[in-house]
Design a protein around this motif. Sequence first.
Motif, PDB file in Angstrom:
ATOM      1  N   ILE A  69       0.563  -1.217   0.060  1.00  0.00           N
ATOM      2  CA  ILE A  69       0.333  -0.022  -0.141  1.00  0.00           C
ATOM      3  C   ILE A  69       1.098   1.458  -0.099  1.00  0.00           C
ATOM      4  CG2 ILE A  69      -1.723   0.620   1.433  1.00  0.00           C
ATOM      5  CD1 ILE A  69      -2.739  -1.715   2.118  1.00  0.00           C
ATOM      6  N   VAL A  70       2.116   1.392   0.956  1.00  0.00           N
ATOM      7  CA  VAL A  70       2.648   2.139   1.420  1.00  0.00           C
ATOM      8  C   VAL A  70       3.154   2.920  -0.677  1.00  0.00           C
ATOM      9  CG1 VAL A  70       4.742   3.312   1.981  1.00  0.00           C
ATOM     10  CG2 VAL A  70       3.001   2.781   3.085  1.00  0.00           C
ATOM     11  N   ARG A  71       3.903   1.334  -1.083  1.00  0.00           N
ATOM     12  CA  ARG A  71       4.781   1.579  -2.417  1.00  0.00           C
ATOM     13  C   ARG A  71       3.341   1.770  -3.585  1.00  0.00           C
ATOM     14  NH1 ARG A  71       6.739   2.861  -6.270  1.00  0.00           N
ATOM     15  NH2 ARG A  71       8.956   1.496  -7.024  1.00  0.00           N
ATOM     16  N   LEU A  72       2.570   1.969  -3.670  1.00  0.00           N
ATOM     17  CA  LEU A  72       1.509   2.206  -4.642  1.00  0.00           C
ATOM     18  C   LEU A  72       1.163   3.770  -4.147  1.00  0.00           C
ATOM     19  CD1 LEU A  72      -0.812  -0.620  -4.828  1.00  0.00           C
ATOM     20  CD2 LEU A  72       0.773  -0.026  -6.234  1.00  0.00           C
ATOM     21  N   ILE A  73       0.994   4.426  -2.757  1.00  0.00           N
ATOM     22  CA  ILE A  73       1.122   5.494  -2.420  1.00  0.00           C
ATOM     23  C   ILE A  73       1.964   6.393  -2.623  1.00  0.00           C
ATOM     24  CG2 ILE A  73       0.504   7.388  -0.459  1.00  0.00           C
ATOM     25  CD1 ILE A  73      -0.511   4.777   0.714  1.00  0.00           C
ATOM     26  N   THR A  74       3.923   5.958  -2.374  1.00  0.00           N
ATOM     27  CA  THR A  74       4.365   6.665  -3.213  1.00  0.00           C
ATOM     28  C   THR A  74       4.746   6.908  -4.187  1.00  0.00           C
ATOM     29  OG1 THR A  74       5.970   4.388  -3.334  1.00  0.00           O
ATOM     30  CG2 THR A  74       5.796   5.811  -1.339  1.00  0.00           C
TER      31      THR A  74
ATOM     32  N   ALA B 254       1.675   6.746  -6.695  1.00  0.00           N
ATOM     33  CA  ALA B 254       1.061   7.961  -7.059  1.00  0.00           C
ATOM     34  C   ALA B 254       1.510   9.081  -7.258  1.00  0.00           C
ATOM     35  CB  ALA B 254      -0.091   7.855  -6.733  1.00  0.00           C
ATOM     36  N   GLY B 255       1.830   9.248  -6.126  1.00  0.00           N
ATOM     37  CA  GLY B 255       2.477  11.030  -5.649  1.00  0.00           C
ATOM     38  C   GLY B 255       3.511  11.203  -6.686  1.00  0.00           C
ATOM     39  N   THR B 256       4.648  10.350  -6.896  1.00  0.00           N
ATOM     40  CA  THR B 256       5.864  10.251  -7.834  1.00  0.00           C
ATOM     41  C   THR B 256       5.153  10.637  -9.237  1.00  0.00           C
ATOM     42  OG1 THR B 256       7.220   8.706  -6.957  1.00  0.00           O
ATOM     43  CG2 THR B 256       7.383   9.316  -9.177  1.00  0.00           C
TER      44      THR B 256
ATOM     45  N   GLN C 160       2.083  12.122  -9.656  1.00  0.00           N
ATOM     46  CA  GLN C 160       1.076  12.733  -9.776  1.00  0.00           C
ATOM     47  C   GLN C 160       2.511  14.448  -9.831  1.00  0.00           C
ATOM     48  OE1 GLN C 160      -0.956  12.841  -5.414  1.00  0.00           O
ATOM     49  NE2 GLN C 160      -2.803  11.690  -6.812  1.00  0.00           N
ATOM     50  N   ARG C 161       3.885  14.554  -8.809  1.00  0.00           N
ATOM     51  CA  ARG C 161       4.044  15.543  -8.737  1.00  0.00           C
ATOM     52  C   ARG C 161       4.993  15.519 -10.725  1.00  0.00           C
ATOM     53  NH1 ARG C 161       6.707  13.185  -4.177  1.00  0.00           N
ATOM     54  NH2 ARG C 161       8.204  11.901  -5.908  1.00  0.00           N
ATOM     55  N   ARG C 162       5.535  14.382 -10.943  1.00  0.00           N
ATOM     56  CA  ARG C 162       5.379  14.578 -12.903  1.00  0.00           C
ATOM     57  C   ARG C 162       4.747  15.050 -13.363  1.00  0.00           C
ATOM     58  NH1 ARG C 162       8.443   8.743 -13.542  1.00  0.00           N
ATOM     59  NH2 ARG C 162      10.245   8.924 -12.212  1.00  0.00           N
ATOM     60  N   ALA C 163       3.401  15.031 -12.992  1.00  0.00           N
ATOM     61  CA  ALA C 163       1.885  15.769 -14.347  1.00  0.00           C
ATOM     62  C   ALA C 163       2.169  17.327 -13.935  1.00  0.00           C
ATOM     63  CB  ALA C 163       0.965  15.235 -13.662  1.00  0.00           C
ATOM     64  N   ARG C 164       2.160  17.736 -11.851  1.00  0.00           N
ATOM     65  CA  ARG C 164       1.967  18.993 -12.314  1.00  0.00           C
ATOM     66  C   ARG C 164       4.075  19.814 -12.905  1.00  0.00           C
ATOM     67  NH1 ARG C 164       0.680  17.227  -6.656  1.00  0.00           N
ATOM     68  NH2 ARG C 164       3.675  17.512  -6.310  1.00  0.00           N
ATOM     69  N   GLN C 165       4.435  18.750 -12.746  1.00  0.00           N
ATOM     70  CA  GLN C 165       6.112  19.589 -13.503  1.00  0.00           C
ATOM     71  C   GLN C 165       5.572  19.402 -14.852  1.00  0.00           C
ATOM     72  OE1 GLN C 165       9.199  16.764 -12.149  1.00  0.00           O
ATOM     73  NE2 GLN C 165       9.371  17.302 -10.232  1.00  0.00           N
ATOM     74  N   LEU C 166       5.896  18.847 -15.793  1.00  0.00           N
ATOM     75  CA  LEU C 166       4.770  18.523 -16.943  1.00  0.00           C
ATOM     76  C   LEU C 166       4.282  20.066 -17.273  1.00  0.00           C
ATOM     77  CD1 LEU C 166       4.684  15.012 -17.919  1.00  0.00           C
ATOM     78  CD2 LEU C 166       6.344  16.423 -18.428  1.00  0.00           C
ATOM     79  N   ASP C 167       3.202  20.167 -16.436  1.00  0.00           N
ATOM     80  CA  ASP C 167       2.053  21.637 -16.797  1.00  0.00           C
ATOM     81  C   ASP C 167       3.419  22.355 -16.495  1.00  0.00           C
ATOM     82  OD1 ASP C 167      -0.060  19.276 -17.058  1.00  0.00           O
ATOM     83  OD2 ASP C 167      -0.865  19.507 -14.595  1.00  0.00           O
TER      84      ASP C 167
END
Length: 344
Positions: free
Chosen positions: A317-322, A324-326, A328-335
Motif C-alpha cells: 500500500i505504501v509503495r502504491l501511494i508513493t 501515485a505521489g511521484t 502526480q509530481r511529474r504531471a505537475r512538472q509537465l504542466d
Amino acid sequence: MQPDASAERQTGEARRTRPPAWLVFAALGLLVSVAGLLAPAGIAMTVRTAVPVVAAVAAVVAVRARRPAVPAAWRLIAAGAVVWTAADLTWAGWYTVTAGGDAVPLWLGLSYLAAYPLLLAGLGRLPGNGAGTRDAGTTLDAMVILLGMAFVYWTVYFNPYGGFGALSDQEVLLAAVYPAADLVVQFLVLRLWFTHGLRNPSYAMLALGLVGMFASDVLYALTYQQGVVWSNGLLENSGWLLWCVLVGAAALHPAAAETRETATEGHLTVARGVAFLLAACAGPLSLILTVPSGTAVDPLDFLTPLAMFAGLMGFLIVRLITNAGTAQRRARQLDEQAAELSRA
C-alpha cells in the motif's frame, strides 16, 4: 629502424579476440563444478572444497589488481568470501575425519555466519545500496519480495502442522539462523538488482551468486525437516558453488571498476508488478497446501504468518501511494513546463 606496425596490429587483434578473464573463470568454474559433482563421492568432495578456495583467491587478487570503483565494498565482499571458504574448509576437514557419520557440532554449523557481517557491509557500500539511499521505491520493493519469501519459508519449515515438532533444538536453531541471515543479505541483493539490473554485469553476477547461496541454505535446512541425509551431489551444492564462482567472476569483470551511475528512479514496471503478485499469493497458497485437511487448527499458530502478510500488504500500500505521489509530481512538472512554453 622503424617498428613493425603489422606485428603490433596482430598483437592488438590477438588481445581483442582473447576471451576476457571473467568469462573464462566463470565458464571453467561452472563446468568443473557440474562435472565434479556428477562424479563419484570422493571427486565430488574434492571439487566441493577446491572451487570455493580458487574463487576466494580470484576475488582477492581481482580486487587488488583491478582497482574497482568502490574498493572498500569489494574488499569486504572478498573478505566475506574468504571467511566463508575458511568455514567450508573446516567443515570439509571435519566431514573427512568423521566420514560424515557424526552430528554436525553446533560451533561448526554456525561458523559460516562469520562471513555475513562482511558481506552485508560490502553490499551496503555499493552505489545506490547504502542506508542513506534516497530511492524509497527500491527499498519498498525489496521489502515486499522479502516478506513474501519469509512467508513461504515459514510455511514450509516452521509450520506447526508439518514436521517441525520432530526437530532437535540445534536443528531448529540452524534452520532459523541461516535463512534469517540470508534474508537480510537478500534485502540488499534485491535493492542492488532493482537499482542496477543488468546494466552493470558485475553487480548482476554478484546478486545471482548470493541468490544461489540462499537457495542452498534453504535446501539444507529443509533436509533436516524431511530427515534426508545430506550428500555432496549436484542438487545439494549447486547454489553454494554458483555463489563461489560468480563472486570471483564479478570481481574480475571490468564493470566492477565502472564509475558511471547506473541507478534508476525505481518506478513500478510490469515485471515488478508480477513479482509483487507472486510474493503476495505464494505465502497464503503454500499455507493452504501444507495444512492437512480435517486438522484441528489453533488460531494462535497463525499469528506469525498473519503478521508477515499484514506487513507485506502494508508495504504494498505504501509503495502504491508513493508511486501515485511521484506520478502526480511529474504531471505537475509537465504542466508547468507546458505553461512556460506557451508563454514563451
